[in-house]
Write a protein that holds these residues in place. Structure first.
Motif, PDB file in Angstrom:
ATOM      1  N   PRO A 187       0.804  -1.233   0.000  1.00  0.00           N
ATOM      2  CA  PRO A 187       0.000   0.000   0.000  1.00  0.00           C
ATOM      3  C   PRO A 187       0.830   1.273   0.000  1.00  0.00           C
ATOM      4  O   PRO A 187       0.449   2.263  -0.639  1.00  0.00           O
ATOM      5  N   GLU A 188       1.945   1.268   0.716  1.00  0.00           N
ATOM      6  CA  GLU A 188       2.784   2.475   0.757  1.00  0.00           C
ATOM      7  C   GLU A 188       3.308   2.825  -0.634  1.00  0.00           C
ATOM      8  O   GLU A 188       3.404   4.006  -0.992  1.00  0.00           O
ATOM      9  N   ARG A 189       3.630   1.819  -1.426  1.00  0.00           N
ATOM     10  CA  ARG A 189       4.112   2.086  -2.779  1.00  0.00           C
ATOM     11  C   ARG A 189       2.979   2.628  -3.651  1.00  0.00           C
ATOM     12  O   ARG A 189       3.190   3.514  -4.489  1.00  0.00           O
ATOM     13  N   LEU A 190       1.779   2.106  -3.470  1.00  0.00           N
ATOM     14  CA  LEU A 190       0.640   2.613  -4.231  1.00  0.00           C
ATOM     15  C   LEU A 190       0.419   4.097  -3.949  1.00  0.00           C
ATOM     16  O   LEU A 190       0.118   4.874  -4.862  1.00  0.00           O
ATOM     17  N   VAL A 191       0.584   4.508  -2.692  1.00  0.00           N
ATOM     18  CA  VAL A 191       0.422   5.922  -2.343  1.00  0.00           C
ATOM     19  C   VAL A 191       1.496   6.766  -3.018  1.00  0.00           C
ATOM     20  O   VAL A 191       1.211   7.849  -3.552  1.00  0.00           O
ATOM     21  N   LEU A 192       2.744   6.288  -3.027  1.00  0.00           N
ATOM     22  CA  LEU A 192       3.834   7.042  -3.650  1.00  0.00           C
ATOM     23  C   LEU A 192       3.659   7.161  -5.164  1.00  0.00           C
ATOM     24  O   LEU A 192       4.149   8.115  -5.773  1.00  0.00           O
ATOM     25  N   LEU A 193       2.967   6.213  -5.766  1.00  0.00           N
ATOM     26  CA  LEU A 193       2.652   6.303  -7.190  1.00  0.00           C
ATOM     27  C   LEU A 193       1.481   7.260  -7.421  1.00  0.00           C
ATOM     28  O   LEU A 193       1.520   8.113  -8.316  1.00  0.00           O
ATOM     29  N   PRO A 206      -7.788  -3.264   2.368  1.00  0.00           N
ATOM     30  CA  PRO A 206      -8.284  -2.286   3.345  1.00  0.00           C
ATOM     31  C   PRO A 206      -7.243  -1.229   3.709  1.00  0.00           C
ATOM     32  O   PRO A 206      -7.576  -0.037   3.814  1.00  0.00           O
ATOM     33  N   THR A 207      -5.999  -1.653   3.884  1.00  0.00           N
ATOM     34  CA  THR A 207      -4.942  -0.690   4.203  1.00  0.00           C
ATOM     35  C   THR A 207      -4.689   0.248   3.036  1.00  0.00           C
ATOM     36  O   THR A 207      -4.526   1.469   3.213  1.00  0.00           O
ATOM     37  N   ALA A 208      -4.643  -0.324   1.826  1.00  0.00           N
ATOM     38  CA  ALA A 208      -4.427   0.500   0.634  1.00  0.00           C
ATOM     39  C   ALA A 208      -5.533   1.537   0.487  1.00  0.00           C
ATOM     40  O   ALA A 208      -5.271   2.712   0.185  1.00  0.00           O
ATOM     41  N   THR A 209      -6.773   1.121   0.703  1.00  0.00           N
ATOM     42  CA  THR A 209      -7.912   2.032   0.585  1.00  0.00           C
ATOM     43  C   THR A 209      -7.809   3.169   1.601  1.00  0.00           C
ATOM     44  O   THR A 209      -8.012   4.346   1.266  1.00  0.00           O
ATOM     45  N   LYS A 210      -7.479   2.832   2.830  1.00  0.00           N
ATOM     46  CA  LYS A 210      -7.367   3.839   3.887  1.00  0.00           C
ATOM     47  C   LYS A 210      -6.254   4.842   3.590  1.00  0.00           C
ATOM     48  O   LYS A 210      -6.450   6.060   3.694  1.00  0.00           O
ATOM     49  N   LEU A 211      -5.077   4.337   3.190  1.00  0.00           N
ATOM     50  CA  LEU A 211      -3.938   5.223   2.939  1.00  0.00           C
ATOM     51  C   LEU A 211      -4.164   6.103   1.709  1.00  0.00           C
ATOM     52  O   LEU A 211      -3.814   7.288   1.708  1.00  0.00           O
ATOM     53  N   LEU A 212      -4.753   5.536   0.656  1.00  0.00           N
ATOM     54  CA  LEU A 212      -4.996   6.317  -0.553  1.00  0.00           C
ATOM     55  C   LEU A 212      -6.042   7.400  -0.321  1.00  0.00           C
ATOM     56  O   LEU A 212      -5.890   8.533  -0.793  1.00  0.00           O
ATOM     57  N   ALA A 213      -7.101   7.053   0.409  1.00  0.00           N
ATOM     58  CA  ALA A 213      -8.130   8.058   0.706  1.00  0.00           C
ATOM     59  C   ALA A 213      -7.548   9.201   1.531  1.00  0.00           C
ATOM     60  O   ALA A 213      -7.843  10.379   1.291  1.00  0.00           O
ATOM     61  N   ALA A 214      -6.685   8.867   2.492  1.00  0.00           N
ATOM     62  CA  ALA A 214      -6.063   9.904   3.314  1.00  0.00           C
ATOM     63  C   ALA A 214      -5.145  10.791   2.475  1.00  0.00           C
ATOM     64  O   ALA A 214      -5.110  12.010   2.655  1.00  0.00           O
ATOM     65  N   ALA A 215      -4.416  10.178   1.537  1.00  0.00           N
ATOM     66  CA  ALA A 215      -3.516  10.950   0.678  1.00  0.00           C
ATOM     67  C   ALA A 215      -4.294  11.918  -0.205  1.00  0.00           C
ATOM     68  O   ALA A 215      -3.884  13.069  -0.406  1.00  0.00           O
ATOM     69  N   VAL A 216      -5.418  11.472  -0.737  1.00  0.00           N
ATOM     70  CA  VAL A 216      -6.248  12.338  -1.572  1.00  0.00           C
ATOM     71  C   VAL A 216      -6.774  13.513  -0.761  1.00  0.00           C
ATOM     72  O   VAL A 216      -6.723  14.676  -1.197  1.00  0.00           O
ATOM     73  N   LYS A 217      -7.271  13.246   0.434  1.00  0.00           N
ATOM     74  CA  LYS A 217      -7.879  14.302   1.247  1.00  0.00           C
ATOM     75  C   LYS A 217      -6.849  15.299   1.762  1.00  0.00           C
ATOM     76  O   LYS A 217      -7.194  16.441   2.076  1.00  0.00           O
ATOM     77  N   ARG A 218      -5.590  14.864   1.842  1.00  0.00           N
ATOM     78  CA  ARG A 218      -4.543  15.817   2.212  1.00  0.00           C
ATOM     79  C   ARG A 218      -4.297  16.833   1.100  1.00  0.00           C
ATOM     80  O   ARG A 218      -3.864  17.962   1.351  1.00  0.00           O
TER      81      ARG A 218
END
Length: 346
Positions: A61-67, A98-110
């Motif tokens: 998930p962390e890599r998905l956020v960085l992409l 679930p972790t990927a969804t949570k981290l990506l949603a948080a990144a978008v809202k930031r």
């Protein structure tokens, strides 16, 4: 649909750190596949497309956020604030969903205040998402919609799954996928709102279609049926057919897997009434690695960038993609310059 257009695109891929780099280098024919710091079960290096700017120790998930984060910010920073709807697609069965969804949603809202929904539909997710987006914009529920997708095979678990299923590319296994990763986004906005924000509309969605195939990667159904892909593309291209027009540019998610190549061949023959010169067919995954849920958003980014800079092979493009579950999606896009002259808008 003609009052809604694509006003911004963003991408992070193995060949480019943004949409412009990615689009230009793909148009120039550059590949971006190399040995990755991952190994097969036999200890052999994996050939894949990966983003070298990301720490090679980061997976999951962390890599998905960085992409996804820089590609999303490339779009969000242009459209500004307002009532924004974000829909982000992940692959089917993505590890740690679930972790990927949570981290990506948080990144978008930031990056922007928005209503965010993350779905797992892989390559075909953008069909239903586009229909939802167009409806939300036409009914003035939102000011803008940002659609996108993110995918990464840069993970020992993903490589192991491909290898176990016989789908991992190697010199001895060409009927396979070249692993890859990437993220892409695009923003849709009504013309009046885009004008107020001094944003240039570069592309329009002419039509959207969805379908379903019987044939999958692990069954004996004949790929040449291609009913799902044919149906999805015919739905999307219906406005073209009605106007007696054609698309000269096709963007597909094809890799090296013969099942999907046969499906595309069958559909291509049936769609000759809406296809025309110069018959340019491009499959970016064959040069930069498998794109998964990022495929369709990347096609929109590639087309919009090419039209914005006057380097597209045709003013009308058909983009098509499909997932392992059999879902298929197709989108017909047109240059905003063409549709402003009354040619090809739905």
């Amino acid at each position: 649909m003609s009052a809604v257009g694509v006003v911004a695109v963003g991408a992070r891929t193995p060949i480019g750190l943004n949409a412009r780099q990615t689009g230009f280098l793909l148009r120039a024919g550059f590949p971006a596949v190399a040995e990755a710091p991952l190994a097969s079960s036999a200890g052999e290096a994996i050939t894949m497309g990966f983003v070298p700017a990301i720490d090679p120790r980061i997976v999951g998930p962390e890599r998905l956020v960085l992409l996804a984060a820089p590609a999303f910010d490339e779009v969000a920073s242009r459209i500004g604030d307002g009532k924004i709807m974000v829909r982000l697609a992940l692959d089917e069965g993505v590890p740690d969903a679930p972790t990927a969804t949570k981290l990506l949603a948080a990144a978008v809202k930031r990056l922007t205040p928005a209503t965010v929904e993350i779905v797992a539909g892989g390559e075909a997710a953008q069909g239903p998402l586009l229909l939802e987006a167009l409806n939300a914009l036409s009914s003035t529920q939102v000011d803008a919609v940002i659609l996108g997708g993110v995918h990464s095979d840069y993970d020992p678990r993903a490589i192991a799954a491909l290898e176990e299923s016989g789908r991992l590319f190697s010199p001895d296994n060409l009927d396979a996928r070249i692993p890859g990763e990437g993220a892409a986004f695009f923003a849709l906005m009504r013309d009046a709102d885009a004008d107020r924000r001094r944003l240039r509309t570069v592309a329009r969605v002419v039509g959207v279609g969805t379908g379903h195939e019987r044939a999958g990667p692990h069954d004996d159904a004949p790929a040449y049926e291609a009913f799902g892909l044919t149906s999805a593309t015919r739905q999307a291209a219906e406005p073209l057919a009605r106007a007696g027009q054609t698309a000269g540019w096709m963007l597909t998610d094809l890799t090296g897997e013969m099942r999907r190549l046969r499906e595309w061949q069958a559909a291509f023959v049936r769609l000759q009434d809406v296809l025309g010169r110069p018959y340019v067919i491009e499959s970016p995954a064959q040069r930069i690695g498998y794109l998964g849920a990022a495929a369709m958003p990347l096609f929109v980014a590639i087309a919009a960038t090419a039209w914005e800079h006057g380097v597209a092979p045709s003013p009308v493009a058909i983009a098509a993609a499909g997932n392992d579950g059999g879902a298929r999606a197709a989108v017909v896009l047109a240059s905003a310059a063409r549709t402003s002259e009354g040619e090809g808008a739905a």
